[in-house]
Design an enzyme around this catalytic site. Structure first.
Site, PDB file in Angstrom:
ATOM      1  N   VAL A 108     -17.180   4.559  -2.026  1.00  0.00           N
ATOM      2  CA  VAL A 108     -17.837   3.256  -2.015  1.00  0.00           C
ATOM      3  C   VAL A 108     -19.227   3.394  -1.114  1.00  0.00           C
ATOM      4  CG1 VAL A 108     -17.647   0.976  -0.920  1.00  0.00           C
ATOM      5  CG2 VAL A 108     -15.468   2.036  -1.860  1.00  0.00           C
ATOM      6  N   GLY A 135     -18.362   7.954   0.739  1.00  0.00           N
ATOM      7  CA  GLY A 135     -17.664   8.392  -0.315  1.00  0.00           C
ATOM      8  C   GLY A 135     -17.683   7.602  -1.588  1.00  0.00           C
ATOM      9  N   LYS A 176       0.859  -1.275  -0.146  1.00  0.00           N
ATOM     10  CA  LYS A 176       0.062   0.025   0.060  1.00  0.00           C
ATOM     11  C   LYS A 176       1.023   1.242  -0.055  1.00  0.00           C
ATOM     12  CE  LYS A 176      -4.372   0.955   0.640  1.00  0.00           C
ATOM     13  NZ  LYS A 176      -5.812   0.209   0.509  1.00  0.00           N
ATOM     14  N   GLY A 182     -19.837   7.268   6.101  1.00  0.00           N
ATOM     15  CA  GLY A 182     -18.971   7.474   5.073  1.00  0.00           C
ATOM     16  C   GLY A 182     -19.432   7.369   3.543  1.00  0.00           C
TER      17      GLY A 182
HETATM   18  N1  PHE Z   1      -7.624   0.348  -2.863  1.00  0.00           N
HETATM   19  C1  PHE Z   1      -8.287  -0.832  -2.723  1.00  0.00           C
HETATM   20  C2  PHE Z   1      -8.307  -1.629  -1.476  1.00  0.00           C
HETATM   21  O1  PHE Z   1      -8.065  -1.128  -0.557  1.00  0.00           O
HETATM   22  C3  PHE Z   1      -7.252  -1.664  -3.488  1.00  0.00           C
HETATM   23  C4  PHE Z   1      -7.082  -1.741  -4.960  1.00  0.00           C
HETATM   24  C5  PHE Z   1      -5.994  -2.342  -5.606  1.00  0.00           C
HETATM   25  C6  PHE Z   1      -8.220  -1.091  -5.929  1.00  0.00           C
HETATM   26  C7  PHE Z   1      -5.674  -2.147  -7.139  1.00  0.00           C
HETATM   27  C8  PHE Z   1      -8.193  -1.169  -7.133  1.00  0.00           C
HETATM   28  C9  PHE Z   1      -6.953  -1.742  -7.706  1.00  0.00           C
HETATM   29  O2  PHE Z   1      -8.924  -2.822  -1.540  1.00  0.00           O
END
Ligand code: PHE
Length: 357
Positions: free
Chosen positions: A186, A184, A82, A182
């Site tokens: 999602v 946002g 990450k 939240g």
């Molecule tokens: N940010 C997303 C998550 O936490 C991970 C992700 C990775 C999204 C690659 C898109 C592409 O799950």
């Protein structure tokens, strides 16, 4: 509640954190690679301002570990990683654009050790730019940006259905109240799907106008952020920052199920047991929120068929159903069942740990 750097480093069993300082903006870039036995690390890039850069580092480390479990849990051969870009809170648009470009160049210097997608504070357009410069954005179609948010929301809906069925004996949303925290990338589409399914919505967001926008579109009631613990709901869906489940908040929960899209919902693993002790069913975050990662990794491998992408995301519901049953049978939190499943995949398909023999 947060955890300090010492707590986090003590618990950290990851591989590396590559740190860069962007002197033009004062931003710190942390690329945490937690476990690359399954493949090169992939995970979102989060951009936010933190009380101090070290808090961004802590976030990157914890989120990277979450990605290890997420990929292994859904059987995708990416490693866990990450990136966090800790920005000053007064960063202007122009400075931000320059920073994104330099971040992309930084990924070039890592030569594919980390590939990335959208997370809090970054947009599909950022990913298109990062992809164009570095080639290390996951899930672009012909260089065009896509949004993982709706896929993640779809997976969360499937997960909530599985939880309703397990906890209350029926997957029907009619009359069920869901507190969405939240609204946002999602939370907003999730609220839409829930409304369509017949749920009663309680909406809360630190930016109250975001909750109001969702209310205008989907109905429901807006709850002020400081009033959310007073709300009775069947389901609490955390869809914002992490660590909202901790020893302070768990005794105050007024719900039967916790199932939402936020990463790192538990302050620590012990909180899973605290939830169980209160009879609250917990859908492990990295399982229920894997929809975006599942869809984008499939797109990355060339899948373009929307029906098949959706079907893959919907499998999150059946995986969770199995974990709930396994956990209930063993008298433990679903977190443990989820972890066992991920570990099995890691052991079966992961190479030896880097640096070994
Ligand atoms: N940010 C997303 C998550 O936490 C991970 C992700 C990775 C999204 C690659 C898109 C592409 O799950």
């Amino acid at each position: 509640m947060t955890r300090g750097f010492l707590d986090v480093t003590e618990a950290w069993n990851g591989e590396s954190v590559v740190t860069a300082f962007d002197s033009a903006t004062g931003a710190w870039i942390f690329v945490a690679l937690h476990d690359t036995r399954l493949g090169p690390a992939a995970g979102g890039t989060r951009m936010a301002s933190y009380p101090a850069p070290v808090d961004g580092l802590i976030d990157a480390m914890r989120l990277a570990e979450g990605m290890t479990w997420k990929w292994a849990g859904v059987g995708v051969r990416f490693g866990g990683g990450k990136a966090v870009i800790a920005i000053p809170d007064d960063l202007g648009d122009e400075a931000r654009a320059g920073l994104v470009d330099r971040y992309a160049a930084h990924l070039v210097s890592l030569r594919g050790a980390f590939q990335t997608g959208v997370d809090m504070g970054t947009t599909p357009e950022d990913m298109a730019r990062i992809g164009a410069i570095s080639g290390y954005a996951v899930g672009l179609v012909d260089g065009k940006p896509g949004d993982p948010g709706p896929y993640t929301a779809r997976g969360v809906l499937a997960g909530i259905r599985a939880a309703l069925e397990h906890r209350f004996g029926e997957a029907d949303f009619g009359g069920r109240a869901v507190l969405v925290q939240g609204l946002g990338d999602v939370g907003f589409p999730l609220a839409g799907l829930l409304a369509e399914a017949g749920a009663t919505l309680h909406l809360t967001d630190l930016r109250e106008e975001a909750a109001r926008r969702a209310q205008t579109r989907f109905g429901g009631t807006v709850i002020p952020a400081d009033g959310m613990w007073e709300v009775d709901a069947d389901v609490y869906a955390p869809c914002a920052v992490g660590a909202t489940l901790n020893p302070d908040t768990i005794p105050r929960l007024r719900c039967g199920i916790v199932a939402g899209s936020a990463n790192n919902q538990l302050l620590s693993d012990a909180d899973a047991e605290r939830l169980r002790a209160r009879g609250i069913l917990y859908a492990p975050d990295y399982v229920i929120n894997a929809g975006g990662a599942v869809a984008f990794s499939a797109i990355h491998r060339g899948e373009r068929d929307e029906t098949r992408l959706r079907a893959r995301v919907d499998e999150i519901g059946s995986s969770l159903r199995e974990m709930f049953e396994e956990a209930a049978g063993a008298g433990e939190s679903p977190l443990h069942a989820a972890r066992r499943r991920a570990r099995r995949f890691l052991d079966a398909h992961g190479g030896p740990p880097p640096g070994a023999g």
